[in-house]
Design a protein around this motif. Structure first.
Motif, short mmCIF file in Angstrom:
data_model
loop_
_atom_site.label_atom_id
_atom_site.label_comp_id
_atom_site.label_asym_id
_atom_site.label_seq_id
_atom_site.Cartn_x
_atom_site.Cartn_y
_atom_site.Cartn_z
N ARG A 1 -10.83 21.84 -7.45
CA ARG A 1 -9.86 21.88 -6.24
C ARG A 1 -8.67 22.71 -7.06
NH1 ARG A 1 -7.62 19.47 -1.77
NH2 ARG A 1 -5.80 21.55 -1.55
N ASP A 2 -7.79 22.38 -7.96
CA ASP A 2 -7.63 23.04 -8.59
C ASP A 2 -7.62 23.59 -10.05
OD1 ASP A 2 -5.59 21.44 -7.01
OD2 ASP A 2 -5.06 19.76 -8.20
N GLN B 1 -2.23 12.25 -11.30
CA GLN B 1 -3.61 12.65 -11.60
C GLN B 1 -3.60 11.61 -13.14
OE1 GLN B 1 -3.87 16.50 -11.24
NE2 GLN B 1 -4.64 16.54 -9.25
N GLU C 1 -6.45 25.64 -5.60
CA GLU C 1 -5.10 25.57 -5.86
C GLU C 1 -4.60 26.01 -7.58
OE1 GLU C 1 -2.97 23.12 -4.11
OE2 GLU C 1 -3.79 23.15 -2.18
N ARG D 1 -0.28 16.31 0.15
CA ARG D 1 -1.05 15.53 -1.28
C ARG D 1 0.43 14.82 -1.71
NH1 ARG D 1 -3.89 20.56 -5.13
NH2 ARG D 1 -4.69 18.41 -5.97
N THR E 1 -6.04 9.04 -8.19
CA THR E 1 -6.64 10.56 -6.87
C THR E 1 -7.00 11.23 -7.81
OG1 THR E 1 -4.47 11.42 -6.33
CG2 THR E 1 -5.09 9.05 -5.04
N GLY E 2 -7.02 12.36 -8.58
CA GLY E 2 -7.33 13.45 -9.35
C GLY E 2 -7.42 13.05 -11.01
N ALA F 1 -16.07 15.51 -8.75
CA ALA F 1 -15.38 16.05 -7.67
C ALA F 1 -15.24 15.29 -6.31
CB ALA F 1 -15.71 17.43 -7.02
N GLU G 1 -0.57 11.48 -4.07
CA GLU G 1 -1.43 11.82 -5.82
C GLU G 1 -0.59 11.57 -7.05
OE1 GLU G 1 -4.98 15.62 -6.77
OE2 GLU G 1 -3.53 15.48 -4.75
N TYR H 1 -11.98 12.50 -6.77
CA TYR H 1 -11.39 12.52 -7.67
C TYR H 1 -11.17 14.24 -7.47
CZ TYR H 1 -12.23 8.26 -9.59
OH TYR H 1 -12.62 7.04 -9.46
N THR H 2 -9.41 14.94 -7.21
CA THR H 2 -9.19 16.17 -7.00
C THR H 2 -10.21 16.42 -8.48
OG1 THR H 2 -8.16 15.69 -5.13
CG2 THR H 2 -7.46 17.88 -6.81
#
Length: 504
Positions: free
Chosen positions: A188-189, A8, A229, A3, A36-37, A76, A6, A79-80
């Motif tokens: 994801r997070d 966000q 995570e 990552r 990316t997120g 999702a 990455e 994107y994260t």
């Protein structure tokens, strides 16, 4: 999963797209290729409660005005996605708490909510009660009649946010249900909101105690078992952040924003360099969020005042006054007791206006953020170098709303054309694409300079920031593949190739 490249976005779906589908359309359209997120701020039922979604009535459901879990899953898919697990409390309007109010101990949810007697069954003396750490004045209790019996319910933040009893199976089952909903939605997070206050223990401050750390360990294990995570959200002394970072996937670097302001206000880069040399690398870096600009993160320990901070109390006072001066007094109107703030230890102001709307200083701050190890998160207002929304502050009377502007589609496209925003997009593109950021970072510099140098094999990217002059340069080795060329269409503004000189 690597990552290292990455970047966000942080945004409310309703304020930056209008809905979950609208937010995705912004990311896929005008911001295509930039992020990316995305950290989607609370989209639960309701998203517009007393604390802008951080007081959920139903934490496991998507507010239908924003969409549904399928919309989260579609987001999702590209994107994260980060989402909030509001660990400490739920709304006083939740079905469970309403049932406890009506039926008291006869309610199946009776054990879900924390009362004073749960923590102090034999009562508590003055010393114990005044020793409870709370980021605002007063005791964290509200008198409520539960099933005809007057009780002191634990309310750390406001009387509309009822604390959960996380030692009880009902409280634990609530969090497990929400975690399962988030994982099922493709999140994801997971961000553990206000987790530092979640565990109350008699004879302690009930903030970031060993019992809290054990709880974080357990909750982190539950999230990881579901494939997520964990990011821990705690405003606290910098040494405590370093300790927490050893136990979880990521912590916020809340010290970076005030230290950058101090450096740019005074030309003194020493505290910033010191922090960059000792900070945990597994951090999420921010300059601004949906909350105010925190100062407790760089000050003396609020629990043990003899433990010094990264800045002295006098430096903190000068920092706060510097923000007020550069914002033309607007931040003063939104901070402390000037508005209905839930946290008087934060300064409410956009980061751009905190720097006096100085493009060079702002871009230098963003360059340092994007060169600092970790995952950079860019707040949606900060992405567009937004000004303080004084009209919204006047309408709501809530200090943090000064930095929570509602953007329409045309306004987003117009702001993406501004030179300061275009240059910020170039910095983001560099962070996203240059191979050097997959390696290691060294921190050097002296006087008013901070130098951050990334190396990965033969690839190098170096930032030399002169905080006294509010100027910076970036030098890089050629990347093997450049991003697409600059586009005139604002819909492609995020794909502009970075200028290797990077002169701020």
């Amino acid at each position: 999963m690597d990552r290292s490249h990455e970047v966000q976005l942080i945004a409310y779906a309703d304020r930056f797209g209008g809905s979950l589908a609208g937010l995705r359309a912004v990311l896929d359209g005008p911001l295509r290729g930039v992020f990316t997120g995305v950290h989607v701020l609370p989209f639960y039922t309701p998203f517009d409660g007393a604390d802008a979604g951080f007081d959920p009535v139903d934490h496991a459901s998507v507010d239908p005005r924003l969409g549904d879990w399928d919309d989260v899953r579609r987001l999702a898919g590209g994107y994260t996605v980060m989402a909030d697990l509001i660990v400490n409390h739920v709304s006083a309007d939740s079905a469970e708490f309403r049932d406890v109010v009506a039926r008291g101990d006869a309610s199946p949810a009776a054990g879900m909510f924390l009362t004073m007697s749960d923590v102090y069954p034999d009562g508590a003396d003055e010393e114990e009660l005044t020793g409870i750490y709370r980021p605002r004045p007063g005791l964290p209790f509200t008198a409520v009649t539960l099933g005809g019996r007057r009780r002191l319910v634990w309310t750390t933040f406001t009387d509309r946010q009822i604390d959960l009893n996380l030692a009880h199976p009902a409280g634990q089952a609530h969090l497990a249900r929400v975690l399962a909903a988030l994982a099922g939605g493709g999140v994801r997070d997971v961000r553990l909101d206000a987790v530092g206050y979640a565990v109350k223990t008699a004879g302690t401050s009930s903030f970031m105690t060993p019992h809290t750390l054990a709880f974080i360990d357990d909750l982190t294990a539950q999230a990881r078992a579901l494939g997520m995570e964990v990011l821990v959200e705690v405003h606290s002394h910098f040494e405590r952040q370093i300790e927490i970072a050893r136990r979880v996937d990521r912590v916020y670097d809340f010290a970076l924003p005030p230290l950058l302001l101090h450096a740019l206000f005074t030309g003194d880069a020493a505290p910033l360099r010191r922090w960059l040399q000792i900070r945990p690398a597994n951090a999420v870096t921010v300059l601004d969020t949906h909350d105010g600009i925190g100062v407790v993160d760089v000050g003396p320990d609020q629990i043990a005042p003899d433990r010094p901070g990264l800045l002295t109390p006098d430096q903190l006072d000068a920092l706060v006054e510097g923000i007020h001066a550069r914002s033309g007094g607007q931040s003063r109107q939104a901070t402390g007791w000037a508005a209905s703030n839930v946290d008087v230890y934060q300064v409410n102001c956009t980061y751009y206006d905190a720097l006096g709307a100085d493009d060079d200083a702002y871009l230098l701050a963003r360059a340092v953020q994007l060169f600092t190890p970790g995952i950079p998160q860019i707040y949606y207002v900060g992405l567009l170098a937004g000004h303080n929304d004084m009209d919204r502050l006047a309408r709501t009377g809530v200090g943090r709303e000064i930095n929570r502007h509602h953007y329409g589609a045309e306004e987003i496209v117009a702001d993406l054309r501004r030179p300061v925003v275009r240059r910020l997009l170039e910095l983001i593109a560099l962070r996203r694409t240059h191979p050097a950021f997959g390696g290691t970072c060294a921190v050097t510099g002296d006087g008013g300079h901070v130098v951050l140098t990334w190396r990965h094999g033969e690839h190098v990217a170096a930032l030399n920031a002169d905080v006294a002059a509010a100027r910076f340069t970036i030098s890089t080795t050629p990347a093997p593949a450049a991003p697409p060329p600059p586009a005139e269409d604002p819909a492609r503004a995020g794909t502009r190739a970075p200028d290797p000189a990077g002169n701020g």
